[in-house]
Design an enzyme around this catalytic site. Structure first.
Site, PDB file in Angstrom:
ATOM      1  N   LEU A  63       6.068   4.474  -5.114  1.00 39.63           N
ATOM      2  CA  LEU A  63       6.679   5.619  -5.787  1.00 39.63           C
ATOM      3  C   LEU A  63       6.338   5.489  -7.267  1.00 39.63           C
ATOM      4  O   LEU A  63       6.369   4.383  -7.818  1.00 39.63           O
ATOM      5  CB  LEU A  63       8.196   5.635  -5.611  1.00 39.63           C
ATOM      6  CG  LEU A  63       8.718   5.870  -4.196  1.00 39.63           C
ATOM      7  CD1 LEU A  63      10.230   5.729  -4.159  1.00 39.63           C
ATOM      8  CD2 LEU A  63       8.307   7.241  -3.688  1.00 39.63           C
ATOM      9  N   ASP A  64       6.026   6.589  -7.922  1.00 34.02           N
ATOM     10  CA  ASP A  64       5.696   6.555  -9.340  1.00 34.02           C
ATOM     11  C   ASP A  64       6.852   5.982 -10.146  1.00 34.02           C
ATOM     12  O   ASP A  64       8.008   6.026  -9.737  1.00 34.02           O
ATOM     13  CB  ASP A  64       5.384   7.959  -9.849  1.00 34.02           C
ATOM     14  CG  ASP A  64       4.093   8.517  -9.279  1.00 34.02           C
ATOM     15  OD1 ASP A  64       3.240   7.702  -8.871  1.00 34.02           O
ATOM     16  OD2 ASP A  64       3.953   9.748  -9.242  1.00 34.02           O
ATOM     17  N   ARG A  65       6.514   5.500 -11.331  1.00 32.46           N
ATOM     18  CA  ARG A  65       7.504   4.905 -12.235  1.00 32.46           C
ATOM     19  C   ARG A  65       8.694   5.837 -12.446  1.00 32.46           C
ATOM     20  O   ARG A  65       9.842   5.406 -12.403  1.00 32.46           O
ATOM     21  CB  ARG A  65       6.846   4.596 -13.577  1.00 32.46           C
ATOM     22  CG  ARG A  65       7.802   4.097 -14.642  1.00 32.46           C
ATOM     23  CD  ARG A  65       7.136   4.031 -16.005  1.00 32.46           C
ATOM     24  NE  ARG A  65       6.034   3.116 -16.032  1.00 32.46           N
ATOM     25  CZ  ARG A  65       6.103   1.865 -16.474  1.00 32.46           C
ATOM     26  NH1 ARG A  65       7.229   1.403 -16.946  1.00 32.46           N
ATOM     27  NH2 ARG A  65       5.031   1.096 -16.455  1.00 32.46           N
ATOM     28  N   VAL A  66       8.444   7.115 -12.694  1.00 26.49           N
ATOM     29  CA  VAL A  66       9.531   8.045 -13.025  1.00 26.49           C
ATOM     30  C   VAL A  66      10.312   8.500 -11.797  1.00 26.49           C
ATOM     31  O   VAL A  66      11.360   9.117 -11.926  1.00 26.49           O
ATOM     32  CB  VAL A  66       8.997   9.283 -13.781  1.00 26.49           C
ATOM     33  CG1 VAL A  66       8.405   8.881 -15.107  1.00 26.49           C
ATOM     34  CG2 VAL A  66       8.018  10.055 -12.940  1.00 26.49           C
ATOM     35  N   THR A  67       9.818   8.194 -10.620  1.00 28.51           N
ATOM     36  CA  THR A  67      10.416   8.692  -9.379  1.00 28.51           C
ATOM     37  C   THR A  67      11.433   7.719  -8.815  1.00 28.51           C
ATOM     38  O   THR A  67      11.169   6.535  -8.692  1.00 28.51           O
ATOM     39  CB  THR A  67       9.315   8.941  -8.326  1.00 28.51           C
ATOM     40  OG1 THR A  67       8.335   9.800  -8.883  1.00 28.51           O
ATOM     41  CG2 THR A  67       9.882   9.551  -7.069  1.00 28.51           C
TER      42      THR A  67
END
Length: 148
Positions: A63-67
């Site tokens: 999962l992306d950092r911001v997610t």
């Protein structure tokens, strides 16, 4: 610091473990900022006994950092390889839910289409496709976001 945040286990069976990944934590360690990724945070928490599953875990997807969201982990390399192959072949359906801090003017659900691009301070923003050709497509339909 993120490494001290509680990482809840929401599902576990003999082969898999599902956790809730908080936002703003990378998947991999970031040596430039000395920031630990989610897998290293889990290992440190296992060492300190603050994470209840004591054995090695294997990443299946990212999962992306911001997610924030559900991160699936395997309990063995063979299960990880099998699940990675299922993700690669698109045999796994992923759902993305977008939450807004603004009240909908007319409809409470529907389509939001555009390109996701990097905004200020490292956050992402949705722009019209004609505004910027760089980014990735995202659309929201009945609370599910599909990223291409």
């Amino acid at each position: 610091p993120p490494q001290n945040c509680r990482i809840p286990i929401i599902f576990e069976n003999d082969d898999l473990l599902a956790i809730v990944k908080p936002p703003h934590i990378p998947h991999h360690d970031d040596p430039s900022s000395n920031e630990l990724g989610i897998m290293s945070i889990l290992r440190k928490q296992q060492e300190s006994k603050s994470f209840s599953y004591p054995h090695r875990l294997y990443g299946i997807h990212r999962l992306d950092r911001v997610t924030s969201g559900i991160l699936l982990l395997a309990k063995s390399p063979s299960v990880a390889n099998s699940m990675i192959e299922k993700f690669r072949k698109k045999e796994v359906i992923k759902y993305y839910i977008a939450i807004s801090g603004r009240k909908a003017k007319k409809k409470k659900q529907g389509w939001v289409k555009g390109m996701m691009t990097m905004g200020r301070r490292g956050s992402f923003k949705l722009v019209n496709e004609s505004d910027n050709g760089k980014g990735f497509r995202a659309s929201l339909a009945e609370n599910d976001v599909y990223v291409e």
